[in-house]
Design a protein around this motif. Structure first.
Motif, PDB file in Angstrom:
ATOM      1  N   GLY A 115      24.607 -62.824  45.908  1.00  0.00           N
ATOM      2  CA  GLY A 115      25.747 -63.271  46.755  1.00  0.00           C
ATOM      3  C   GLY A 115      25.699 -63.023  48.055  1.00  0.00           C
ATOM      4  O   GLY A 115      26.290 -63.639  48.997  1.00  0.00           O
ATOM      5  N   PHE A 116      25.150 -61.691  48.524  1.00  0.00           N
ATOM      6  CA  PHE A 116      24.895 -61.528  50.091  1.00  0.00           C
ATOM      7  C   PHE A 116      24.004 -62.498  50.666  1.00  0.00           C
ATOM      8  O   PHE A 116      24.342 -62.651  51.853  1.00  0.00           O
ATOM      9  CB  PHE A 116      24.470 -59.981  50.121  1.00  0.00           C
ATOM     10  N   MET A 133      30.890 -65.506  44.020  1.00  0.00           N
ATOM     11  CA  MET A 133      29.537 -66.188  43.493  1.00  0.00           C
ATOM     12  C   MET A 133      29.531 -65.720  42.032  1.00  0.00           C
ATOM     13  O   MET A 133      29.410 -64.613  41.606  1.00  0.00           O
ATOM     14  CB  MET A 133      28.555 -65.259  44.280  1.00  0.00           C
ATOM     15  N   THR A 134      28.994 -66.836  41.394  1.00  0.00           N
ATOM     16  CA  THR A 134      28.616 -66.554  40.150  1.00  0.00           C
ATOM     17  C   THR A 134      27.091 -67.158  39.865  1.00  0.00           C
ATOM     18  O   THR A 134      26.746 -68.096  40.392  1.00  0.00           O
ATOM     19  CB  THR A 134      29.550 -67.481  39.155  1.00  0.00           C
ATOM     20  N   THR A 135      26.459 -66.417  39.017  1.00  0.00           N
ATOM     21  CA  THR A 135      24.951 -66.658  38.628  1.00  0.00           C
ATOM     22  C   THR A 135      25.107 -66.925  37.179  1.00  0.00           C
ATOM     23  O   THR A 135      25.278 -66.172  36.417  1.00  0.00           O
ATOM     24  CB  THR A 135      24.066 -65.807  38.970  1.00  0.00           C
ATOM     25  N   LEU A 136      24.736 -68.391  36.726  1.00  0.00           N
ATOM     26  CA  LEU A 136      24.644 -68.555  35.453  1.00  0.00           C
ATOM     27  C   LEU A 136      23.187 -68.678  34.957  1.00  0.00           C
ATOM     28  O   LEU A 136      22.143 -69.428  35.405  1.00  0.00           O
ATOM     29  CB  LEU A 136      25.294 -70.224  35.180  1.00  0.00           C
ATOM     30  N   GLY A 137      22.878 -67.692  34.055  1.00  0.00           N
ATOM     31  CA  GLY A 137      21.640 -67.514  33.243  1.00  0.00           C
ATOM     32  C   GLY A 137      21.713 -67.024  32.097  1.00  0.00           C
ATOM     33  O   GLY A 137      22.503 -67.469  31.414  1.00  0.00           O
ATOM     34  N   GLY A 141      26.049 -63.569  36.101  1.00  0.00           N
ATOM     35  CA  GLY A 141      26.602 -62.369  37.278  1.00  0.00           C
ATOM     36  C   GLY A 141      27.583 -62.790  38.162  1.00  0.00           C
ATOM     37  O   GLY A 141      27.809 -63.930  38.209  1.00  0.00           O
ATOM     38  N   THR A 142      28.275 -62.052  38.642  1.00  0.00           N
ATOM     39  CA  THR A 142      29.397 -62.325  39.718  1.00  0.00           C
ATOM     40  C   THR A 142      29.272 -61.066  41.092  1.00  0.00           C
ATOM     41  O   THR A 142      28.662 -60.293  40.729  1.00  0.00           O
ATOM     42  CB  THR A 142      30.808 -62.192  39.171  1.00  0.00           C
ATOM     43  N   ALA A 143      29.814 -61.689  42.232  1.00  0.00           N
ATOM     44  CA  ALA A 143      29.558 -61.036  43.292  1.00  0.00           C
ATOM     45  C   ALA A 143      30.831 -61.384  44.049  1.00  0.00           C
ATOM     46  O   ALA A 143      31.175 -62.573  44.174  1.00  0.00           O
ATOM     47  CB  ALA A 143      28.447 -61.140  44.015  1.00  0.00           C
ATOM     48  N   LEU A 144      31.527 -60.406  44.471  1.00  0.00           N
ATOM     49  CA  LEU A 144      32.835 -60.669  45.253  1.00  0.00           C
ATOM     50  C   LEU A 144      32.807 -60.438  46.632  1.00  0.00           C
ATOM     51  O   LEU A 144      32.281 -59.551  47.132  1.00  0.00           O
ATOM     52  CB  LEU A 144      34.113 -59.827  44.573  1.00  0.00           C
TER      53      LEU A 144
END
Length: 252
Positions: A115-116, A133-137, A141-144
């Motif tokens: 996300g950064f 931010m979301t990572t689909l795998g 995963g998420t980042a705020l």
């Protein structure tokens, strides 16, 4: 070399490293990859990372190293462990790597690092308000980020919807496991993102992970109030984000 840092992305199956220009987010070397040691024990992984760092031995020892890791990370301690040994839980991981590498080290959650990278160099540049931010795998995963500042360790992939840890329903791995079409998967994704909208009222969603390369097959199928866009840094996001955040911290 003040604007150059090494980024390390540790995963359950592989460990990747590269030298990053932290002003531009551009990789200055090829990505080097080794297999994650079987069992993913702390000592074995620290040795593997030290061997990777040897590829950058022409850099001064004071060059910063950013490491992203599949765990909640608080003040350098890993508080969880996803697809790695349970011995990481409660470990001073930052101290472990600093001793092994003989360099300044900053460690953070892998989704936060990705996300950064997006906030600083990718799709989220200049974003205001709340960006998720979301990572689909294998999971989600998420980042705020609020006004582009990281709020670490959100772990929103594990939000419970209809009594279920919803990454088990909406991750890309779940799509493959259940043999879903993109339309069917998008229905589950829509449920997930709508729940985040209800709880957090974000201004922007960014979608990463390897499947984001095919974003045109599923993002247009979503019906959301919030703008949702694909990530730009993709497979190098963890390396870029880890290196860049380490550089900011040690410059400060």
């Amino acid at each position: 070399m003040r604007n150059h840092s090494i980024g390390i992305d540790i995963g359950g199956t592989g460990i990747k490293a590269a030298l990053v220009d932290t002003r531009s987010g551009v990789l200055l070397s090829e990505r080097i990859r080794v297999e994650t040691p079987e069992g993913a024990e702390p000592g074995d992984i620290s040795l593997a990372v030290a061997e990777l760092i040897d590829n950058f031995k022409d850099l001064k020892d004071q060059s910063a190293v950013g490491i992203c890791f599949p765990a909640v990370v608080q003040h350098g301690f890993t508080r969880s462990a996803a697809n790695v040994s349970a011995d990481w839980i409660g470990l001073d991981a930052e101290g472990l790597f600093a001793d092994a590498l003989k360099r300044r080290v900053h460690i953070l959650n892998d989704a936060d690092a990705a996300g950064f990278a997006e906030i600083k160099f990718g799709a989220g540049r200049g974003s205001k308000g709340l960006t998720i931010m979301t990572t689909l795998g294998t999971g989600i995963g998420t980042a705020l980020f609020y006004d582009s500042r990281l709020i670490p360790n959100s772990e929103l992939g594990h939000i419970e919807i209809d009594g279920v840890d919803y990454e088990t329903m909406a991750s890309f791995a779940a799509m493959e496991k259940d043999g879903l079409s993109f339309q069917e998967w998008a229905t589950r994704l829509n449920r997930y993102y709508q729940e985040l909208e209800k709880l957090l009222s974000p201004d922007l969603f960014i979608v990463g992970g390897g499947i984001s390369k095919k974003h045109e097959l599923f993002l247009p199928l979503l019906d959301l109030k919030t703008k949702i866009i694909p990530a730009e840094t993709r497979n190098s996001a963890g390396i870029i984000g880890a290196a860049s955040l380490a550089a900011e911290i040690f410059r400060g």
